[in-house]
Design a protein around this motif. Sequence first.
Motif, short mmCIF file in Angstrom:
data_model
loop_
_atom_site.label_atom_id
_atom_site.label_comp_id
_atom_site.label_asym_id
_atom_site.label_seq_id
_atom_site.Cartn_x
_atom_site.Cartn_y
_atom_site.Cartn_z
N GLU A 23 -8.04 50.99 -16.70
CA GLU A 23 -8.58 51.98 -17.62
C GLU A 23 -9.63 51.35 -18.53
O GLU A 23 -10.53 52.02 -19.00
CB GLU A 23 -7.45 52.59 -18.46
N PHE A 24 -9.49 50.03 -18.78
CA PHE A 24 -10.42 49.32 -19.64
C PHE A 24 -10.99 48.13 -18.87
O PHE A 24 -10.31 47.51 -18.07
CB PHE A 24 -9.72 48.82 -20.91
N ASN A 30 -14.18 47.88 -22.82
CA ASN A 30 -14.57 49.27 -23.02
C ASN A 30 -13.89 50.15 -21.98
O ASN A 30 -13.52 49.69 -20.91
CB ASN A 30 -16.10 49.43 -22.89
N GLU A 31 -13.77 51.43 -22.31
CA GLU A 31 -13.11 52.38 -21.42
C GLU A 31 -13.98 52.62 -20.18
O GLU A 31 -15.18 52.82 -20.29
CB GLU A 31 -12.86 53.70 -22.15
N LYS A 33 -13.20 55.04 -17.64
CA LYS A 33 -13.18 56.41 -17.11
C LYS A 33 -14.02 57.38 -17.93
O LYS A 33 -14.64 58.26 -17.38
CB LYS A 33 -11.74 56.93 -17.03
N TYR A 35 -16.84 57.15 -19.74
CA TYR A 35 -18.15 56.64 -20.13
C TYR A 35 -19.10 57.78 -20.48
O TYR A 35 -19.45 58.60 -19.63
CB TYR A 35 -18.74 55.80 -18.99
N LEU A 75 -3.85 51.96 -28.71
CA LEU A 75 -4.99 52.80 -28.32
C LEU A 75 -5.66 53.39 -29.56
O LEU A 75 -6.88 53.43 -29.65
CB LEU A 75 -4.52 53.92 -27.38
N ASN A 79 -9.54 52.83 -30.77
CA ASN A 79 -10.44 53.93 -31.07
C ASN A 79 -11.00 53.81 -32.48
O ASN A 79 -12.18 54.06 -32.71
CB ASN A 79 -9.73 55.27 -30.89
#
Length: 176
Positions: A23-24, A30-31, A33, A35, A75, A79
């Motif tokens: 996922e990262f 960075n994420e 999925k 983007y 998470l 964020n």
Amino acid sequence: MAAIVCPWCQSELIQEEGQEPDEFCPVCDNELKGYRTLQFGLGAEAEEEEDEEDEDDVASESETDDLAWGQDGDLREKNEALLRYEETVEALLDEQDLVPECPQCREYMLEAGRQTVSAEAFSPRKAELLGGEAVLQAPFEMHVYVCPSCFAMTHTLSDADRGRVAQKLSREARDD
């Protein structure tokens, strides 16, 4: 084996068969999925979906153990850190006179500082068209920029040195 390219840092991530995709990004964290995507709900359907999600969250929260709470907190912290990062970048960009685009990813670049190049550190190219003279003579000063997204760096000449180069080239063109 499948390869995924991180949209943030352009690193190639190898994924073995049967393994779930990350996922990262392990390189830039960075994420992968989400983007540059936003999801919006419209009208009553969106409100109904939110209500259903809230009910599901309440049920799932009571069923989870402390480990899940820790992961959710991680998470949330990521964020919040990303939000602080973006706010800081925006504030720094607002302070700059010149805001160039990154040649790699087209994000706006941050001015990192200035660098003076000495005669010992620079070997100028002698141009025949200019009578064997260099287009740019050391010492000169450059502005250094860094991209807050992909961390590429670029350099531009200072205003004074730009003027010197332009003056030299226009003088040489008149002499012909």
